[in-house]
Design a protein around this motif. Structure first.
Motif, PDB file in Angstrom:
ATOM      1  N   VAL A 149      -4.274   6.068  -5.252  1.00  0.00           N
ATOM      2  CA  VAL A 149      -5.195   6.945  -4.815  1.00  0.00           C
ATOM      3  C   VAL A 149      -6.052   7.937  -5.789  1.00  0.00           C
ATOM      4  O   VAL A 149      -7.191   7.716  -5.458  1.00  0.00           O
ATOM      5  N   SER A 189       0.847   3.602  -3.030  1.00  0.00           N
ATOM      6  CA  SER A 189       0.058   5.226  -2.846  1.00  0.00           C
ATOM      7  C   SER A 189       0.936   6.334  -3.648  1.00  0.00           C
ATOM      8  O   SER A 189       0.147   7.321  -3.941  1.00  0.00           O
ATOM      9  N   LEU A 247       0.750  -0.999   0.258  1.00  0.00           N
ATOM     10  CA  LEU A 247       0.037   0.021   0.202  1.00  0.00           C
ATOM     11  C   LEU A 247       0.991   1.151   0.156  1.00  0.00           C
ATOM     12  O   LEU A 247       0.709   2.174  -0.666  1.00  0.00           O
ATOM     13  N   SER A 248       1.943   1.230   0.636  1.00  0.00           N
ATOM     14  CA  SER A 248       2.847   2.159   0.867  1.00  0.00           C
ATOM     15  C   SER A 248       3.563   2.564  -0.642  1.00  0.00           C
ATOM     16  O   SER A 248       3.397   3.732  -0.937  1.00  0.00           O
ATOM     17  N   TYR A 265      -7.392   6.847   3.009  1.00  0.00           N
ATOM     18  CA  TYR A 265      -6.012   6.178   2.822  1.00  0.00           C
ATOM     19  C   TYR A 265      -5.538   5.602   4.253  1.00  0.00           C
ATOM     20  O   TYR A 265      -5.043   4.651   4.233  1.00  0.00           O
ATOM     21  N   TRP A 289       0.280  -0.537 -10.338  1.00  0.00           N
ATOM     22  CA  TRP A 289       0.191  -1.056  -8.873  1.00  0.00           C
ATOM     23  C   TRP A 289      -0.829  -2.020  -8.773  1.00  0.00           C
ATOM     24  O   TRP A 289      -0.487  -3.058  -8.062  1.00  0.00           O
TER      25      TRP A 289
END
Length: 524
Positions: free
Chosen positions: A101, A96, A92-93, A111, A232
């Protein structure tokens, strides 16, 4: 002297295997107790088949062979598994700043909630999971969870809004919740007490290694700018697929216990059991004991570990979830940020390895833990006080951000202390559950102290971190004082009652707690 009196009751009324009356407390009866290996009524039946009636001395050469045998299979599988778990959780990091997002329409604190929801799930399922761990084939249960979380991770790719991601992240938390508790149990089951500090460090430092590999892979995936998949999406599908294959490896190659290790000879199984006898923490017991559960709730060290878990994971989760966003806020572009995350991972690994080496070489684990909190305090103060106005401050703030992560060493050493200082399987299960409930609570709260409106400096978040570090230093100081006091009490007790001394570890597998066993010495 409560702990000692409990042990007197256990040893004098339950330990004799020679038919003596329970009321017999003579020195002769005590000697008879120590000629046999423990109390057969308390030893796990599966373990009893391999715990010799006569204590076997494992020579140095054999011990070295057994240790490397475990390194090649058990530790290798544990390390790779934890690496994949950390990598999967950390996607997720990296995602991001790969347009996740924007592609999913996240706004405001949504988030942050994608990280928080994982740990709320862990918070809910942690105790049931630890109850299950004590009763099922532990390696098979781990493999099931790996297969499940790998499927959930790949399913992130089909999410197009906040609700879909929230469901996937929550399920990911449920299936990943078993990983750390299982590893604490495995570390105590397979390795000697003096080895466990380094063992825990080796698998726990995969949190840093995943930053290195994750940063490199994310950098590569960022270059995907065309095709049916977003960068992603390709990232989570690839990670999920690889984790699924590894889950099958764990299923077929990781033994559930030394007693069930078909990959080892019967003679080696017995030796593997004997080499951990000196731990005095037991090896396996599926019997739930109410007295041990109550003792866990009353033991100050259990709550100290829980406090350490909360006070370290609250900063960790926020810094982890917002790492790339914070670094980008220093003025670096996306590709530079992905690569700088690799340096961050290397620094984390350095902190974990150096702290483990220092404690192994010179001891004083708690003092080392306190020492590694100090750089975090200094780095956080600089981040709060200095504004990014030039190239020099940009570099300085980045260095201070790296410095903040020094406290990770405290997390690792705390887990190793829990593994080494808690005796009794029910008590250890309860202690691990409490520890990871607080761990989950800290992780759940951590991202929420970083308010989107304060981007990129996040004053509130870093101010909360300063408070955490200050309280953490107080807790560690009190924990060290507690261990010194308890060891002194036990030493005085054994000096007065020589017959209670168990230098050979005859009662090491009797499923006694650290407080019930007067021969148990706390490491601090």
């Amino acid at each position: 002297m409560i702990a000692v009196s409990e042990k007197v009751e256990v040893s004098s009324t339950k330990s004799s295997n020679s038919g003596h009356e329970k009321s017999s407390n003579s020195k002769k009866d005590q000697q008879v107790e120590h000629t046999n290996i423990g109390n057969k009524d308390r030893i796990d039946p599966e373990l009893a088949k391999y715990a010799s009636d006569e204590i076997i001395e494992v020579d140095e050469k054999t011990n070295h062979r057994l240790k490397w045998m475990l390194y090649r299979r058990v530790l290798f599988i544990m390390t790779v598994t934890y690496f994949l778990q950390a990598l999967d959780k950390g996607t997720l990091s990296f995602a991001s700043i790969m347009n996740l997002v924007e592609d999913t329409g996240l706004v405001g604190q949504q988030y942050s909630w994608l990280t928080t929801c994982i740990y709320i799930a862990v918070l809910i399922v942690e105790y049931p999971i630890n109850w299950i761990i004590q009763r099922v084939p532990i390696a098979k249960y781990l493999a099931f969870n790996i297969l499940a979380w790998s499927i959930v991770l790949a399913c992130h790719a089909i999410c197009h809004n906040f609700v879909g991601l929230l469901i996937c992240r929550t399920l990911l938390g449920i299936f990943e919740a078993s990983c750390q508790p299982i590893f604490v149990v495995l570390s105590g089951m397979w390795f000697k007490r003096e080895e466990q500090g380094m063992i825990v460090t080796v698998w726990y430092m995969m949190n840093g290694f995943q930053q290195i590999v994750g940063g490199l892979l994310a950098y590569a995936f960022t270059h995907i700018t065309s095709g049916p998949l977003r960068s992603w999406q390709a990232l989570v599908i690839t990670y999920g697929g690889f984790s699924f294959v590894w889950g099958l490896v764990v299923l077929f190659f990781l033994p559930d216990s030394p007693m069930r290790a078909k990959c080892y000879s019967e003679e080696d199984k017995k030796l593997l059991v004997e080499r951990v006898r000196s731990n005095q923490t037991g090896l396996q017991n599926k019997t739930w004991r109410k007295d041990q559960f109550i003792e866990a709730l009353k033991d100050p060290q259990v709550w100290a570990y829980a406090a350490v878990a909360f006070l370290t994971t609250l900063p960790t989760s926020g810094l982890g979830a917002f790492a790339n966003i914070i670094i980008t806020g220093f003025g670096f572009n996306v590709l530079e940020t992905q690569l700088l995350a690799m340096v961050l991972g290397a620094y984390i690994m350095f902190c974990l390895l150096s702290s483990s080496y220092i404690t192994k070489r010179w001891g004083h684990t708690v003092l080392v833990m306190m020492a590694y909190v100090v750089p975090s305090v200094i780095g956080t103060i600089v981040l709060l006080a200095v504004e990014n106005t030039s190239l020099a401050t940009q570099a300085g703030l980045l260095m201070c951000y790296y410095l903040v992560l020094s406290f990770w060493a405290t997390s690792t050493l705390a887990i190793s202390l829990l593994s080494r200082n808690i005796g009794g399987q029910t008590k250890k299960s309860a202690a691990v559950a409490i520890n990871f409930i607080f761990w989950a609570a800290g992780n759940a709260i951590g991202p929420q102290v970083f308010q989107a409106r304060e981007k990129p400096r996040y004053f509130t978040g870093f101010a909360v971190h300063i408070v955490c570090y200050a309280v953490l230093l107080v807790v560690l100081g009190l924990l060290r004082w507690h261990f010194i006091r308890e060891n002194r009490k036990k030493a005085l007790y054994l000096a007065e009652r020589i017959e209670e001394q168990d230098k050979e570890g005859a009662h090491a597998f009797d499923d006694l707690t650290d407080r019930q066993n007067p021969n148990f010495v706390y490491i601090y």
